[in-house]
Design a protein around this motif. Structure first.
Motif, short mmCIF file in Angstrom:
data_model
loop_
_atom_site.label_atom_id
_atom_site.label_comp_id
_atom_site.label_asym_id
_atom_site.label_seq_id
_atom_site.Cartn_x
_atom_site.Cartn_y
_atom_site.Cartn_z
N PRO A 300 -62.56 -81.91 57.01
CA PRO A 300 -61.67 -81.42 55.96
C PRO A 300 -62.21 -82.39 54.80
N VAL A 301 -61.61 -81.95 53.44
CA VAL A 301 -61.61 -82.90 52.43
C VAL A 301 -61.11 -84.23 52.74
N THR A 302 -61.69 -85.35 52.11
CA THR A 302 -61.25 -86.68 52.35
C THR A 302 -60.45 -86.85 51.28
N VAL A 303 -58.94 -86.96 51.52
CA VAL A 303 -58.07 -87.16 50.41
C VAL A 303 -57.32 -88.58 50.49
N ASN A 304 -57.69 -89.42 49.52
CA ASN A 304 -57.24 -90.98 49.44
C ASN A 304 -55.49 -90.50 48.96
N HIS A 305 -54.73 -91.08 49.72
CA HIS A 305 -53.36 -91.08 49.36
C HIS A 305 -53.31 -91.96 47.91
#
Ligand code: NI
Length: 390
Positions: A300-305
């Protein structure tokens, strides 16, 4: 506080570990020597709580701080696997195994996390628990997902998770990150178009599968052009068109298309899958053919919090100074399976500048040993800042 003196002292030793790992690259989940090396080092630091075989061949170890008054638990992750390619870097400790090379610097990531572990086990200057995560099969095997499925986050009570990757082209001594989408999702698909084979000179008695497949190829480009918001990113690429004939006078009965889809947004990802299916099936139907779509979702997309990205930036600034941290670096279209850990827990993925070397996955790629104390210091800062000593 820049690089800690103790970590600077240890830099040559840590680089030595990396060179050992570099000489003996292993692939995917098959990491017997690498994991044995990691376990042996961890034991030599006095770390006793070590678990192997998580996500097939991952290693998880914990270090307790001097105190544990709040039950805080921070996960730090490094990947361990190499790539199936021959090395042409020219370094004296080059791969001794033909067809295998640490061409993505995972040897460096593993060594840096070991270095941080040694420092943290010596100092324990924090309030809580560090979970060290050594992950297999980042290069296409989804080792990150396997570890999460094996209970990584729940069994060790991980509350936040941080990872780091070296980045060629970003100068040594710099870090780069962004909140939100940092790396792409990667999906692949097969479209099997079935028409009606026949004589090349009598198309009216056939259903020309090549023509149907060609229409599908053209129409798929309308997804990027007409369906996806122009301000969002998407790649739809057909990489293979394969007919079941090799002739000048036969209309094939089936044609297989293969392709890849990259996005930086999970809603775009969903939309593309829906449109690929609809376009392929409806286009085929309109010609009297059929299309079977096999759509395989990869990383999946690597999404930084957002909050954790802020903490990661503060830790990096503490190591290299405010000006050396790019806090809004552009996203990249390669994918990264740390994304699964970021889906499971809040966290952030940081790029550490690796200077002027060919891009990762190039046979002449090199990992710069100069960045080792910086990377170790960033891991240590993350721990001591997120779990300050009581
Ligand atoms: Ni990598």
């Amino acid at each position: 506080m820049p690089i800690r003196n103790r970590l600077a002292e240890m830099a040559d030793e840590i680089a030595g570990w990396r060179h050992t790992l570099h000489e003996t690259p292993e692939l995917m989940f098959d990491l017997p020597e690498t994991t044995a090396f990691v376990v042996e080092r961890l034991k030599s630091f006095g770390i006793e709580d070590i678990t192997t075989g998580i996500g097939q061949s991952g290693v998880v170890a914990t270090i307790k701080g001097k105190t544990d008054t709040k039950g805080r638990v921070i996960g730090l992750r490094a990947d361990m696997d190499a790539l199936p390619m021959d090395e042409a870097s020219g370094v004296p400790f080059a791969s001794q195994i033909p067809g295998k090379m640490h061409a993505c610097g995972h040897d460096g990531h593993t060594a840096m996390l070991l270095g941080a572990a040694k420092y943290l086990a010596e100092t324990r200057n924090f309030d809580g628990t560090v979970v060290l995560i050594f992950q297999p099969a980042e290069e296409g095997g989804g080792g990150g997902l396997e570890m999460v499925k094996d209970g990584l986050m729940d069994r060790w009570g991980v509350q936040e998770v941080y990872g780091m990757h070296n980045m060629p082209g970003v100068p040594v001594g710099q870090f780069a990150i962004r909140s939100g989408s940092l790396m792409a999702s990667v999906d692949s698909f097969d479209i099997v178009v079935t028409g009606k084979g026949g004589h090349g000179a009598m198309p009216h008695e056939a259903i020309d599968t090549n023509l149907v497949a060609a229409q599908i190829v053209v129409s798929l480009q309308s997804i990027a052009a007409r369906n996806v918001d122009p301000l969002k990113s998407v790649v739809v690429t057909i990489t293979t068109m394969m007919s079941d004939t090799d002739s000048y006078n036969i209309i094939p009965h089936t044609v297989t298309l293969k392709g890849t889809v990259r996005t930086l947004d999970n809603s775009v990802r969903d939309l593309v899958e829906e449109r690929v299916r609809a376009i392929a099936e409806a286009t085929a139907t309109s010609f009297g053919a059929t299309a079977e779509v096999l759509y395989d979702r990869g990383y999946p997309v690597t999404v930084n919090h957002e909050d954790q990205t802020g903490y990661a930036i503060e830790a990096a600034r503490a190591v290299v100074g405010d000006a050396a941290v790019e806090d809004n670096t552009p996203p990249m279209m390669p994918a990264e399976d740390f994304s699964y850990m970021l889906e499971a827990r809040p966290g952030a993925y940081m790029f550490i500048g690796n200077g002027d070397t060919p891009m990762c996955h190039h046979p002449a790629y090199t990992f710069s040993d100069e960045i080792i104390p910086l990377g170790c210091s960033w891991f240590a800062e993350m721990v001591e800042r997120r779990m300050p000593a009581a």
